[in-house]
Design a protein around this motif. Structure first.
Motif, PDB file in Angstrom:
ATOM      1  N   ILE A 111       0.836  -1.196   0.000  1.00  0.00           N
ATOM      2  CA  ILE A 111       0.000   0.000   0.000  1.00  0.00           C
ATOM      3  C   ILE A 111       0.872   1.248   0.000  1.00  0.00           C
ATOM      4  CG2 ILE A 111      -1.715   1.319   1.303  1.00  0.00           C
ATOM      5  CD1 ILE A 111      -2.996  -1.241   2.121  1.00  0.00           C
ATOM      6  N   SER A 112       0.559   2.135  -0.917  1.00  0.00           N
ATOM      7  CA  SER A 112       1.312   3.376  -1.076  1.00  0.00           C
ATOM      8  C   SER A 112       0.899   4.396  -0.025  1.00  0.00           C
ATOM      9  CB  SER A 112       1.043   3.945  -2.468  1.00  0.00           C
ATOM     10  OG  SER A 112       1.426   5.292  -2.557  1.00  0.00           O
ATOM     11  N   SER A 113       1.833   5.263   0.347  1.00  0.00           N
ATOM     12  CA  SER A 113       1.517   6.361   1.257  1.00  0.00           C
ATOM     13  C   SER A 113       1.081   7.611   0.502  1.00  0.00           C
ATOM     14  CB  SER A 113       2.736   6.691   2.133  1.00  0.00           C
ATOM     15  OG  SER A 113       3.833   7.095   1.327  1.00  0.00           O
ATOM     16  N   SER A 114       1.040   7.550  -0.827  1.00  0.00           N
ATOM     17  CA  SER A 114       0.599   8.707  -1.619  1.00  0.00           C
ATOM     18  C   SER A 114      -0.846   9.056  -1.280  1.00  0.00           C
ATOM     19  CB  SER A 114       0.697   8.412  -3.116  1.00  0.00           C
ATOM     20  OG  SER A 114       2.025   8.305  -3.538  1.00  0.00           O
ATOM     21  N   PRO A 115      -1.180  10.335  -1.289  1.00  0.00           N
ATOM     22  CA  PRO A 115      -2.581  10.718  -1.080  1.00  0.00           C
ATOM     23  C   PRO A 115      -3.432  10.327  -2.285  1.00  0.00           C
ATOM     24  CG  PRO A 115      -1.263  12.635  -1.639  1.00  0.00           C
ATOM     25  CD  PRO A 115      -0.298  11.510  -1.463  1.00  0.00           C
ATOM     26  N   PHE A 116      -4.699  10.044  -2.032  1.00  0.00           N
ATOM     27  CA  PHE A 116      -5.641   9.651  -3.088  1.00  0.00           C
ATOM     28  C   PHE A 116      -6.721  10.712  -3.243  1.00  0.00           C
ATOM     29  CE2 PHE A 116      -3.478   5.826  -3.241  1.00  0.00           C
ATOM     30  CZ  PHE A 116      -4.059   4.905  -4.101  1.00  0.00           C
ATOM     31  N   PHE A 117      -7.088  11.002  -4.492  1.00  0.00           N
ATOM     32  CA  PHE A 117      -8.179  11.937  -4.772  1.00  0.00           C
ATOM     33  C   PHE A 117      -9.427  11.159  -5.150  1.00  0.00           C
ATOM     34  CE2 PHE A 117      -5.859  11.508  -8.812  1.00  0.00           C
ATOM     35  CZ  PHE A 117      -6.880  11.276  -9.729  1.00  0.00           C
ATOM     36  N   LEU A 118     -10.563  11.851  -5.137  1.00  0.00           N
ATOM     37  CA  LEU A 118     -11.876  11.236  -5.321  1.00  0.00           C
ATOM     38  C   LEU A 118     -12.478  11.622  -6.667  1.00  0.00           C
ATOM     39  CD1 LEU A 118     -14.373   9.708  -4.051  1.00  0.00           C
ATOM     40  CD2 LEU A 118     -15.076  11.953  -3.165  1.00  0.00           C
ATOM     41  N   ILE A 119     -13.160  10.665  -7.294  1.00  0.00           N
ATOM     42  CA  ILE A 119     -13.938  10.916  -8.508  1.00  0.00           C
ATOM     43  C   ILE A 119     -15.363  10.420  -8.272  1.00  0.00           C
ATOM     44  CG2 ILE A 119     -14.143  10.542 -10.990  1.00  0.00           C
ATOM     45  CD1 ILE A 119     -10.955   9.388  -9.504  1.00  0.00           C
ATOM     46  N   LEU A 120     -16.341  11.227  -8.647  1.00  0.00           N
ATOM     47  CA  LEU A 120     -17.758  10.849  -8.625  1.00  0.00           C
ATOM     48  C   LEU A 120     -18.270  11.025 -10.045  1.00  0.00           C
ATOM     49  CD1 LEU A 120     -18.845  13.008  -5.537  1.00  0.00           C
ATOM     50  CD2 LEU A 120     -18.104  10.611  -5.483  1.00  0.00           C
ATOM     51  N   ASN A 121     -18.866   9.999 -10.629  1.00  0.00           N
ATOM     52  CA  ASN A 121     -19.247  10.126 -12.029  1.00  0.00           C
ATOM     53  C   ASN A 121     -20.340   9.135 -12.412  1.00  0.00           C
ATOM     54  OD1 ASN A 121     -16.913   8.046 -11.890  1.00  0.00           O
ATOM     55  ND2 ASN A 121     -17.808   7.670 -13.909  1.00  0.00           N
ATOM     56  N   THR A 122     -20.917   9.376 -13.560  1.00  0.00           N
ATOM     57  CA  THR A 122     -21.747   8.383 -14.235  1.00  0.00           C
ATOM     58  C   THR A 122     -21.221   8.246 -15.647  1.00  0.00           C
ATOM     59  OG1 THR A 122     -23.689   9.056 -12.941  1.00  0.00           O
ATOM     60  CG2 THR A 122     -24.078   7.687 -14.880  1.00  0.00           C
ATOM     61  N   ALA A 123     -20.494   7.165 -15.897  1.00  0.00           N
ATOM     62  CA  ALA A 123     -20.012   6.883 -17.241  1.00  0.00           C
ATOM     63  C   ALA A 123     -21.134   6.235 -18.053  1.00  0.00           C
ATOM     64  CB  ALA A 123     -18.796   5.970 -17.188  1.00  0.00           C
ATOM     65  N   ILE A 124     -21.044   6.375 -19.360  1.00  0.00           N
ATOM     66  CA  ILE A 124     -21.997   5.732 -20.268  1.00  0.00           C
ATOM     67  C   ILE A 124     -21.199   4.865 -21.236  1.00  0.00           C
ATOM     68  CG2 ILE A 124     -23.832   6.051 -21.958  1.00  0.00           C
ATOM     69  CD1 ILE A 124     -24.582   7.096 -19.208  1.00  0.00           C
ATOM     70  N   GLY A 125     -21.498   3.578 -21.277  1.00  0.00           N
ATOM     71  CA  GLY A 125     -20.781   2.671 -22.145  1.00  0.00           C
ATOM     72  C   GLY A 125     -19.481   2.197 -21.534  1.00  0.00           C
ATOM     73  N   GLY A 126     -18.662   1.522 -22.335  1.00  0.00           N
ATOM     74  CA  GLY A 126     -17.421   0.934 -21.847  1.00  0.00           C
ATOM     75  C   GLY A 126     -17.515  -0.579 -21.865  1.00  0.00           C
ATOM     76  N   ALA A 127     -16.358  -1.225 -21.656  1.00  0.00           N
ATOM     77  CA  ALA A 127     -16.292  -2.685 -21.795  1.00  0.00           C
ATOM     78  C   ALA A 127     -17.174  -3.427 -20.806  1.00  0.00           C
ATOM     79  CB  ALA A 127     -14.833  -3.139 -21.649  1.00  0.00           C
ATOM     80  N   TRP A 128     -17.259  -2.926 -19.574  1.00  0.00           N
ATOM     81  CA  TRP A 128     -17.983  -3.678 -18.544  1.00  0.00           C
ATOM     82  C   TRP A 128     -19.501  -3.631 -18.735  1.00  0.00           C
ATOM     83  CZ3 TRP A 128     -17.422  -2.747 -12.526  1.00  0.00           C
ATOM     84  CH2 TRP A 128     -17.962  -3.849 -11.845  1.00  0.00           C
ATOM     85  N   PRO A 129     -20.126  -2.441 -18.781  1.00  0.00           N
ATOM     86  CA  PRO A 129     -21.585  -2.412 -18.927  1.00  0.00           C
ATOM     87  C   PRO A 129     -22.061  -2.622 -20.360  1.00  0.00           C
ATOM     88  CG  PRO A 129     -20.761  -0.182 -18.798  1.00  0.00           C
ATOM     89  CD  PRO A 129     -19.569  -1.081 -18.592  1.00  0.00           C
ATOM     90  N   GLY A 130     -21.141  -2.448 -21.324  1.00  0.00           N
ATOM     91  CA  GLY A 130     -21.541  -2.520 -22.719  1.00  0.00           C
ATOM     92  C   GLY A 130     -22.103  -1.193 -23.207  1.00  0.00           C
ATOM     93  N   SER A 131     -22.340  -1.108 -24.474  1.00  0.00           N
ATOM     94  CA  SER A 131     -22.819   0.136 -25.079  1.00  0.00           C
ATOM     95  C   SER A 131     -24.287   0.375 -24.743  1.00  0.00           C
ATOM     96  CB  SER A 131     -22.652   0.085 -26.596  1.00  0.00           C
ATOM     97  OG  SER A 131     -21.293  -0.062 -26.953  1.00  0.00           O
ATOM     98  N   PRO A 132     -24.663   1.646 -24.558  1.00  0.00           N
ATOM     99  CA  PRO A 132     -26.081   1.952 -24.337  1.00  0.00           C
ATOM    100  C   PRO A 132     -26.883   1.664 -25.598  1.00  0.00           C
ATOM    101  CG  PRO A 132     -24.813   3.955 -24.706  1.00  0.00           C
ATOM    102  CD  PRO A 132     -23.815   2.851 -24.610  1.00  0.00           C
ATOM    103  N   GLN A 133     -28.159   1.355 -25.402  1.00  0.00           N
ATOM    104  CA  GLN A 133     -29.043   1.052 -26.527  1.00  0.00           C
ATOM    105  C   GLN A 133     -30.280   1.940 -26.425  1.00  0.00           C
ATOM    106  OE1 GLN A 133     -28.120  -1.044 -28.935  1.00  0.00           O
ATOM    107  NE2 GLN A 133     -26.214  -1.476 -27.809  1.00  0.00           N
ATOM    108  N   PRO A 134     -30.646   2.622 -27.509  1.00  0.00           N
ATOM    109  CA  PRO A 134     -31.790   3.536 -27.460  1.00  0.00           C
ATOM    110  C   PRO A 134     -33.073   2.912 -26.932  1.00  0.00           C
ATOM    111  CG  PRO A 134     -30.563   3.836 -29.505  1.00  0.00           C
ATOM    112  CD  PRO A 134     -29.982   2.618 -28.828  1.00  0.00           C
TER     113      PRO A 134
END
Length: 295
Positions: free
Chosen positions: A224-247
């Motif tokens: 485990i690194s001692s570097s500080p970590f920043f936060l991201i909050l988001n809603t992605a659309i598409g990508g390999a895991w959920p697959g592409s959105p469909q109308p």
């Protein structure tokens, strides 16, 4: 649960040990922006313009603060049913947290967007090391991810087994992960608290105050690194895991609501939490509040 009345801010983001206070309106300036499209959206590691947005165009007008809530909206382009707009915010280059001198716990109280085909809400953290957009050398903490549509929340810690001996080694060869999950049927109708605890020897995840996964460096063989970590909050659309959105399957518009972000720290690496029966890493009772980011 929300912060107790003695520390709950009436507005804005507050650091309650007196170091800093950020106004609620600053959330609309902490943006990750993207032009959208389908090039490179399946990459496991890239800049936030790709990983936080994927095929969607992340834009400022999809982020707003209203009614004391941070609202990340995702919608479909009315003139092009294959194009989507979404939103992402980050504390990168603004505020981050390290596991030294003591463990920290970061809790996000959120109502996730309705999870249909291609919708990928997330709360996650990356190291403030200058190259987290190139490789996962110091790890990635995924506090909340949902892609299934059945209410399953995934909590994952990613790392590179090559680090620290090698920098940015081959992802497919050295990437490792450990994950837990929990099904939450009311994820889009009710607020829930999603949390991570990071120390120099373990990563733990909790949902609504109950630990759902604990991964120790000794058991899994990561450092485990001692570097500080920043936060991201988001809603992605598409990508390999959920697959592409469909109308015809992807329901729009949807909102990802954030009530508050709360960060607490233990008094030492071996200290116990405020409830003496719950040791660090075993529960998420608040020891000492150092920051409350609301809205």
């Amino acid at each position: 649960m929300p912060p107790p009345p003695s520390v709950r801010p009436t507005q804005g983001l507050g650091l309650w040990n007196g170091l800093m206070t950020l106004k609620v309106t600053t959330w609309t300036r902490h943006l990750a922006l993207s032009q959208g499209g389908y090039r490179g959206i399946d990459l496991p590691v890239a800049g936030l313009n790709i990983t936080a947005c994927r095929s969607a165009m992340c834009r400022a007008e999809n982020v707003r603060v209203d009614g004391g809530l941070l609202r990340l909206q995702s919608d479909r382009d009315p003139s092009d049913s294959s194009r989507y707009f979404s939103a992402a915010v980050t504390t990168k280059d603004r505020v981050s947290w390290s596991a030294q001198p003591a463990p920290f716990r970061l809790c996000v109280r959120a109502k996730l967007p309705l999870n249909t085909k291609g919708v990928w809400p997330a709360h996650w953290m990356l190291p403030e090391n200058g190259y987290s957009d190139q490789c996962l050398d110091e790890g990635e903490m995924d506090i909340t991810e949902m892609v299934s549509g059945d209410g399953t929340v995934y909590n994952t810690y990613h790392w590179m087994s090559s680090w620290p001996q090698q920098r940015c080694a081959k992802f497919d060869t050295y990437h490792k992960s450990a994950a837990s999950s929990r099904r939450i049927r009311s994820y889009s109708s009710d607020f829930h608290e999603y949390a991570v605890e990071r120390s120099m020897d373990h990563i733990s995840y909790a949902v609504d105050g109950k630990v759902v996964g604990r991964f120790s460096s000794e058991e899994h063989g990561f450092q485990i690194s001692s570097s500080p970590f920043f936060l991201i909050l988001n809603t992605a659309i598409g990508g390999a895991w959920p697959g592409s959105p469909q109308p015809d399957e992807t329901r729009m518009p949807v909102e990802h609501l954030i009530d508050w972000i709360r960060v607490v720290r233990g008094t030492s690496q071996t200290s116990e939490a405020s409830d003496a029966s719950v040791a660090v890493g075993q529960g998420f009772q608040v020891n000492r509040e150092i920051r409350t980011h609301r809205g």
